[in-house]
Design a protein around this motif. Structure first.
Motif, PDB file in Angstrom:
ATOM      1  N   GLY A 150     -31.785 -90.991 104.867  1.00 22.35           N
ATOM      2  CA  GLY A 150     -30.593 -91.020 105.698  1.00 22.35           C
ATOM      3  C   GLY A 150     -30.382 -92.351 106.395  1.00 22.35           C
ATOM      4  N   ARG A 151     -31.188 -93.338 106.010  1.00 25.39           N
ATOM      5  CA  ARG A 151     -31.120 -94.665 106.634  1.00 25.39           C
ATOM      6  C   ARG A 151     -29.714 -95.250 106.544  1.00 25.39           C
ATOM      7  N   GLU A 201     -31.814 -90.068 112.582  1.00 30.47           N
ATOM      8  CA  GLU A 201     -32.248 -89.749 111.215  1.00 30.47           C
ATOM      9  C   GLU A 201     -33.486 -88.854 111.232  1.00 30.47           C
TER      10      GLU A 201
END
Length: 71
Positions: free
Chosen positions: A16-17, A35
């Motif tokens: 999810g970076r 995240e």
């Protein structure tokens, strides 16, 4: 088991970076608590959040340093 759980959590949280997209490059941003939280809300770990965050941020530093060295 704990080590594997932490590594798995890092791998999935890192998916999810966020990235900074510029005219000439794409730069990965450091993981944020958001995240990590997004992953832990669905897949909680049996550890205090403080420890999870410390491990996640340390792993992120290593991962980002490897990315810089690899380029």
């Amino acid at each position: 088991m704990i080590t594997g759980s932490l590594l798995n959590a890092f791998r999935n949280a890192a998916r999810g970076r966020r990235y900074l997209v510029g005219a000439t490059a794409v730069q990965p941003l450091r993981l944020s608590a958001r995240e990590i939280t997004d992953w832990l809300e669905v897949h909680p770990l049996p550890l205090p959040r403080l420890i999870v965050d410390e491990v996640m941020f340390a792993l992120d530093e290593v991962a980002l340093a490897e990315d810089e060295d690899g380029e």
